[in-house]
Write a protein that holds these residues in place. Structure first.
Motif, PDB file in Angstrom:
ATOM      1  N   MET A 290      -8.380  -1.194  -2.315  1.00  0.00           N
ATOM      2  CA  MET A 290      -8.249  -1.217  -0.859  1.00  0.00           C
ATOM      3  C   MET A 290      -9.247  -2.183  -0.233  1.00  0.00           C
ATOM      4  SD  MET A 290      -8.696   1.884   1.908  1.00  0.00           S
ATOM      5  CE  MET A 290     -10.413   1.545   2.306  1.00  0.00           C
TER       6      MET A 290
ATOM      7  N   ALA B  76       0.823  -1.210   0.000  1.00  0.00           N
ATOM      8  CA  ALA B  76       0.000   0.000   0.000  1.00  0.00           C
ATOM      9  C   ALA B  76       0.852   1.253   0.000  1.00  0.00           C
ATOM     10  CB  ALA B  76      -0.927   0.018   1.208  1.00  0.00           C
TER      11      ALA B  76
ATOM     12  N   SER C 285      -7.168  -0.080  10.721  1.00  0.00           N
ATOM     13  CA  SER C 285      -7.812  -1.309  10.277  1.00  0.00           C
ATOM     14  C   SER C 285      -9.207  -1.026   9.740  1.00  0.00           C
ATOM     15  CB  SER C 285      -7.915  -2.291  11.444  1.00  0.00           C
ATOM     16  OG  SER C 285      -8.810  -1.781  12.426  1.00  0.00           O
ATOM     17  N   VAL C 286      -9.841  -2.091   9.227  1.00  0.00           N
ATOM     18  CA  VAL C 286     -11.218  -1.985   8.765  1.00  0.00           C
ATOM     19  C   VAL C 286     -12.126  -1.561   9.910  1.00  0.00           C
ATOM     20  CG1 VAL C 286     -13.189  -3.277   7.865  1.00  0.00           C
ATOM     21  CG2 VAL C 286     -10.917  -3.665   6.917  1.00  0.00           C
TER      22      VAL C 286
ATOM     23  N   ARG D 209      -6.322   4.135   5.921  1.00  0.00           N
ATOM     24  CA  ARG D 209      -5.539   2.954   5.555  1.00  0.00           C
ATOM     25  C   ARG D 209      -4.054   3.289   5.491  1.00  0.00           C
ATOM     26  NH1 ARG D 209      -4.815   0.828   0.353  1.00  0.00           N
ATOM     27  NH2 ARG D 209      -4.322   2.994  -0.161  1.00  0.00           N
ATOM     28  N   ASP D 210      -3.735   4.463   4.876  1.00  0.00           N
ATOM     29  CA  ASP D 210      -2.337   4.877   4.778  1.00  0.00           C
ATOM     30  C   ASP D 210      -1.722   5.116   6.154  1.00  0.00           C
ATOM     31  OD1 ASP D 210      -2.627   4.717   2.082  1.00  0.00           O
ATOM     32  OD2 ASP D 210      -2.741   6.880   1.723  1.00  0.00           O
TER      33      ASP D 210
ATOM     34  N   TYR E  55      -9.842   2.831  -4.156  1.00  0.00           N
ATOM     35  CA  TYR E  55     -10.692   2.366  -3.064  1.00  0.00           C
ATOM     36  C   TYR E  55     -11.122   0.918  -3.294  1.00  0.00           C
ATOM     37  CZ  TYR E  55     -14.598   1.835   0.119  1.00  0.00           C
ATOM     38  OH  TYR E  55     -15.440   1.360   1.096  1.00  0.00           O
TER      39      TYR E  55
ATOM     40  N   MET F  58      -7.948  -5.149   2.166  1.00  0.00           N
ATOM     41  CA  MET F  58      -8.143  -5.110   3.613  1.00  0.00           C
ATOM     42  C   MET F  58      -9.090  -6.178   4.132  1.00  0.00           C
ATOM     43  SD  MET F  58      -8.000  -1.059   4.555  1.00  0.00           S
ATOM     44  CE  MET F  58      -7.627  -1.408   6.273  1.00  0.00           C
TER      45      MET F  58
END
Length: 676
Positions: free
Chosen positions: A629, A528, A666-667, A661-662, A626, A633
């Motif tokens: 991502m 990422a 977490s989710v 995310r960067d 996205y 994730m």
């Protein structure tokens, strides 16, 4: 437009009408027009242009032609029983019938056959015309003379797999076989030959494909078909843009649009000039009313005017219902300024050499020394697999740590399918220019991706190109009734089509984990990050050369997941509530903490140390990132699609989720922060 007296006589003769003695011209005209409508309806209901699945298989078509070319079929008064005599007689008599039809396209048999076929045509490249001929007395007489039934029996006797074929299936295979063999009986490939006129007659996709078979002397390869499919796909968009530009209000002084319409297969054309939409509508109206335009049905003046208005609108649409001129005539569109013409677009088919140059074939064709055989199903499958492998190989060669650049560039490449290359290509070049030594590997990715797209957009590919509206579950009629809704669907589908980048990135994650002995979660974080301005995960975790493997793993895990450590990660997968309880914080305080993280990530992005400035990239690329991502994730399990994310917050929610995310969140962090 009313039928002329010559056309009335043709209908009476070819459709077998009983003419009352002393009937006036008006009475005969009304009877003839009613007969044309009835026969066209009958043909449509009978599905006369339909062909069987195996009859569309080019291998089967070539096999049928080879069998018939060697068969001894005795038809009394038509051919002898020697090898290939029946086919030679069929080619001669069918060629004579074609010549008679081309000589009578304004009021004779050719006009009537074209009219019936135009009202019921299917994308069978020959099926509709063959069926329409069978409805005329001349066509029935010719078929009785040729006795195609006897030929079909001989074909089935030689190969039982043809037992499901009909006479139309066989006649179409012979028709295409004559083209693929560049048969001398129809003039070969010399200029002005019957073969060249047949292939110039239609400018639709399958009409172009028929000419391609003549150009290559057999069945085109997957590569040649892909080149043609891509050319046709780009041509449709080019024409929509050109018509939109020409029909803009208030054109520059001294600017005139010139429409060149090919009204006959021998290249005969008419030219019409106009300066605005009203002028174009008038031209289309006159083309519908003239006797020289082929395949135009008798219609009332108000119908002609309405259809002309509709076509003027349709020409500006990529998925327009009437992309050719009235009568499916090919055309070229020019802009003329002070006597100097510039070609804006064309649907001229094989009337010009433009398509041949783009595809890479000779036109007029050269004599083929051998018939190019159709590819087997296995060869077609292998070609598709080769395209997929080419993309995977090119992506695998991209330097490590540049997944964001890969996603952005693939997003730009995907836009070539639906947007103006003149706009997108410079953006691709600008993106490539920033990659330094990595540029060659990214250029290879773009080229491999484009080769795959060229194949996928072909209308004849199974599951091939569909309009953006149809991919979004909207019919053409619904799109026409609700332009605003159609625009939203197109936008959403286009963004979702920015390649399924997550699949390739997921594969790269697994490969990275194996190469670097990383956990999959560590690989997700590493990929990422960009190679620009981001420290490696080892440096972020403070890994030292003397650390044991266990300590290295722990430090990398802590760095990858925002200092929480692998243990915290294991807790977080149980759900937000368990994670909040572990830290003994209220939901409100946790949410506030995460919103601070978003703010920090935003300021980091603005300062330039983040991998991507999400405020400066395009919408399609943003949604592509996205989508990747989501797959990275949680495999798309809990994070909603971009369309849901945008509700009530536009793209800001997507940007904030990417920034979190960067920042290593977490989710569960993203969900708890209220980003959905």
């Amino acid at each position: 437009m009313q039928l002329s007296e010559a056309q009335i006589r043709t209908v009476e003769r070819e459709l077998g009408l009983d003419v009352k003695k002393g009937a006036s011209v008006e009475e005969r005209r009304a009877a003839a027009q009613e007969a044309v409508r009835e026969v066209a309806d009958m043909l449509r209901k009978a599905g006369h242009g339909n062909i069987g699945k195996t009859a569309a298989d080019r291998q089967k078509m070539q096999l049928a032609y080879r069998i018939i070319s060697k068969a001894g079929i005795a038809v009394k008064g038509f051919s002898g029983s020697g090898s290939g005599e029946w086919l030679r007689a069929w080619l001669r008599t069918t060629g004579e019938a074609h010549e008679a039809e081309f000589a009578s396209t304004t009021s004779g048999r050719g006009w009537l056959v074209g009219l019936l076929a135009a009202k019921t045509r299917k994308a069978a490249a020959g099926g509709s015309m063959i069926g329409s001929k069978g409805a005329t007395s001349s066509g029935r007489q010719l078929r009785a003379k040729q006795d195609l039934g006897a030929a079909l029996k001989a074909l089935i006797k030689a190969d039982l797999s043809f037992a499901v074929w009909t006479v139309i299936d066989l006649e179409r295979a012979l028709y295409w076989g004559a083209v693929e063999h560049q048969t001398e009986a129809w003039g070969g490939v010399t200029e002005g030959s019957l073969l060249l006129r047949i292939c110039r007659f239609a400018a639709c996709f399958y009409g172009e494909r028929l000419g391609l078979a003549l150009a290559v002397g057999g069945c085109p390869s997957s590569r040649q078909n892909a080149a043609h499919g891509w050319y046709h796909h780009c041509l449709v968009r080019e024409c929509a843009r050109a018509w939109s530009a020409v029909l803009e209000p208030d054109p520059p002084p001294g600017t005139v649009a010139v429409l060149k319409v090919y009204i006959a297969a021998d290249g005969t054309f008419e030219e019409h000039s106009f300066t605005d939409r009203a002028g174009l509508v008038d031209i289309l109206y006159r083309l519908r009313r003239t006797q020289s335009t082929r395949g135009i049905a008798p219609e009332r003046e108000d119908t002609s005017r309405r259809l002309a208005e509709e076509q003027a609108t349709s020409l500006r649409e990529e998925q327009g219902d009437r992309p050719l001129m009235p009568g499916a005539c090919p055309y070229e569109l020019f802009r003329e300024v002070e006597g100097v013409r510039t070609l804006l677009c064309d649907r001229a088919g094989w009337h010009s050499g433009r398509m041949a140059r783009a595809i890479g074939v000779n036109w007029p064709p050269v004599r083929a020394t051998a018939v190019q055989p159709a590819e087997t199903a296995a060869e077609k499958k292998a070609y598709t697999a080769q395209l997929e492998a080419g993309v995977a190989t090119a992506e695998a060669a991209v330097p490590r740590g540049m997944s964001n650049e890969l996603v952005l560039l693939l997003g730009l490449a995907a836009r070539l399918e639906h947007e103006d290359p003149a706009i997108v290509q410079p953006q691709i070049e600008a993106a490539l220019a920033t990659l330094g030594d990595a540029r060659p590997s990214f250029e290879a990715v773009v080229e491999a991706s484009l080769r795959r797209t060229m194949h996928a957009v072909r209308p004849d590919v199974k599951g091939g190109h569909r309009s953006l509206e149809s991919q979004g579950g909207m019919t053409a009629a619904q799109a026409k009734r609700s332009p605003a809704a159609a625009k939203r669907v197109r936008s959403q589908v286009a963004s979702d089509n920015v390649r399924s980048t997550g699949k390739s990135i997921a594969k790269e994650m697994v490969a990275a984990a194996q190469r670097k002995d990383e956990t999959e979660q560590e690989a997700r974080f590493r990929l990422a990050q960009s190679s620009k301005g981001t420290a490696s995960i080892e440096k972020q975790g403070g890994v030292l050369p003397g650390d044991s493997d266990a300590v290295k793993k722990q430090k990398k895990g802590d760095a990858a997941f925002g200092g929480q450590g692998v243990g915290s990660l294991q807790q977080s997968v149980r759900g937000p509530s368990a994670n909040l309880a572990r830290f003994a914080k209220t939901e409100e305080s946790r949410k506030a903490e995460l919103q601070d993280a978003v703010a920090n990530a935003t300021s980091t992005s603005a300062s330039g140390s983040s991998t991507v400035d999400y405020d400066s990239i395009g919408q399609a690329e943003l949604r592509g990132l996205y989508a990747a991502m989501r797959k990275e994730m949680d495999g798309g399990e809990r994070l909603p699609k971009s369309a849901e994310m945008r509700k009530g917050g536009g793209d800001n929610k997507i940007k904030n989720a990417l920034r979190m995310r960067d920042a290593g969140k977490s989710v569960d962090d993203i969900l708890a922060c209220g980003q959905v």
